[in-house]
Motif scaffolding. Sequence first.
Motif, PDB file in Angstrom:
ATOM      1  N   GLU A   1      -5.051  -5.711  -0.858  1.00  0.00           N
ATOM      2  CA  GLU A   1      -5.440  -5.637   0.554  1.00  0.00           C
ATOM      3  C   GLU A   1      -6.828  -5.019   0.697  1.00  0.00           C
ATOM      4  O   GLU A   1      -7.671  -5.510   1.457  1.00  0.00           O
ATOM      5  CB  GLU A   1      -4.399  -4.803   1.302  1.00  0.00           C
ATOM      6  CG  GLU A   1      -4.714  -4.520   2.760  1.00  0.00           C
ATOM      7  CD  GLU A   1      -3.710  -3.547   3.368  1.00  0.00           C
ATOM      8  OE1 GLU A   1      -4.116  -2.767   4.251  1.00  0.00           O
ATOM      9  OE2 GLU A   1      -2.538  -3.560   2.953  1.00  0.00           O
TER      10      GLU A   1
ATOM     11  N   ASN B   1      -3.328   8.113   1.466  1.00  0.00           N
ATOM     12  CA  ASN B   1      -2.199   7.184   1.546  1.00  0.00           C
ATOM     13  C   ASN B   1      -1.546   7.110   0.175  1.00  0.00           C
ATOM     14  O   ASN B   1      -2.210   6.781  -0.811  1.00  0.00           O
ATOM     15  CB  ASN B   1      -2.687   5.793   1.946  1.00  0.00           C
ATOM     16  CG  ASN B   1      -3.275   5.748   3.334  1.00  0.00           C
ATOM     17  OD1 ASN B   1      -2.678   6.241   4.287  1.00  0.00           O
ATOM     18  ND2 ASN B   1      -4.465   5.175   3.460  1.00  0.00           N
TER      19      ASN B   1
ATOM     20  N   THR C   1       1.294   5.210  -1.889  1.00  0.00           N
ATOM     21  CA  THR C   1       2.160   4.031  -1.847  1.00  0.00           C
ATOM     22  C   THR C   1       2.992   3.985  -3.118  1.00  0.00           C
ATOM     23  O   THR C   1       2.450   3.998  -4.225  1.00  0.00           O
ATOM     24  CB  THR C   1       1.315   2.741  -1.744  1.00  0.00           C
ATOM     25  OG1 THR C   1       0.424   2.843  -0.628  1.00  0.00           O
ATOM     26  CG2 THR C   1       2.211   1.527  -1.566  1.00  0.00           C
TER      27      THR C   1
ATOM     28  N   ARG D   1      -1.256  -2.977  -2.057  1.00  0.00           N
ATOM     29  CA  ARG D   1      -2.214  -2.153  -1.330  1.00  0.00           C
ATOM     30  C   ARG D   1      -3.624  -2.344  -1.904  1.00  0.00           C
ATOM     31  O   ARG D   1      -4.598  -2.463  -1.155  1.00  0.00           O
ATOM     32  CB  ARG D   1      -1.808  -0.684  -1.404  1.00  0.00           C
ATOM     33  CG  ARG D   1      -2.800   0.304  -0.805  1.00  0.00           C
ATOM     34  CD  ARG D   1      -3.055   0.042   0.651  1.00  0.00           C
ATOM     35  NE  ARG D   1      -3.972   1.036   1.223  1.00  0.00           N
ATOM     36  CZ  ARG D   1      -4.660   0.869   2.336  1.00  0.00           C
ATOM     37  NH1 ARG D   1      -4.538  -0.263   3.027  1.00  0.00           N
ATOM     38  NH2 ARG D   1      -5.461   1.805   2.790  1.00  0.00           N
TER      39      ARG D   1
END
Length: 266
Positions: free
Chosen positions: A132, A114, A116, A129
């Motif tokens: 999280e 991923n 970001t 992110r």
Amino acid sequence: MESALEEIEFLALSPNRVAVLDSLATSERTRNELAAETGASQATLGRILNDFRDRAWIEREGSTYVATATGRLVSSGFTDLREIIETEQRLRGVVEYLPTDSLTFDLRRLADANITTPSQMRPNAPLSRLLELLEDADEVWTVSHAFNEQTLTVVQERTASGEQAFKGVFSRRAIDALATDDELQTRLEELLEEDDAAVRVREDGVPLAVMLLDDVVYLLVRDEHGVLRASIDTDDEVVRSWARETVDDYWERADSLEVSSDEFLE
């Protein structure tokens, strides 16, 4: 004989050729099975199979076709090249900021990561992110040149509640930055008092920011001016192994940070 580049072009210019060779490299197929798999017409398949037989990439066994040893070699090599290019395309916008000297694993391991990046609407998206991931992690290991307020707060609160174990190595500059703010220094002191938290300091600096949150590896990517450019996270097993070894290596070469030590106040 055609050059290697011409052969690569021959294969690359036709998705059907790539699909047929990939399929036959896996197992034998009939023409009808190839048509169902690839969506190619019988006429197109006829041309492809003839071209492949001319190159000795496939052979016919009764009503089925299968890749030869060299056909499997070409298929494997082309798949590798395709994966490399796909990974490069994904990393193209951030590669100049990656600490590549420290990333000893094959970058293809980041193919499914991923990525970001900040945007006008979400300038702090990479940090969001991270927060999280931190909120859900039971165990956190990190090596970093920075320890920001949001990360410190989440880690301190979760270790205090018994929800998280934390192990971190930071640059002296990162610790000194926290010590200039009374509130942050107090929060750091509270973190150091937790049984499941341990922090060490690296006097020679830390050139990267990597965090292992349970099974997820998170990389925070900044430019030479410290501007946040992206974050990358993955659960790839090879990258996880690299992250563990990296934290362990920095941990062994760092100094313990204790609340009562004089160096904490330096």
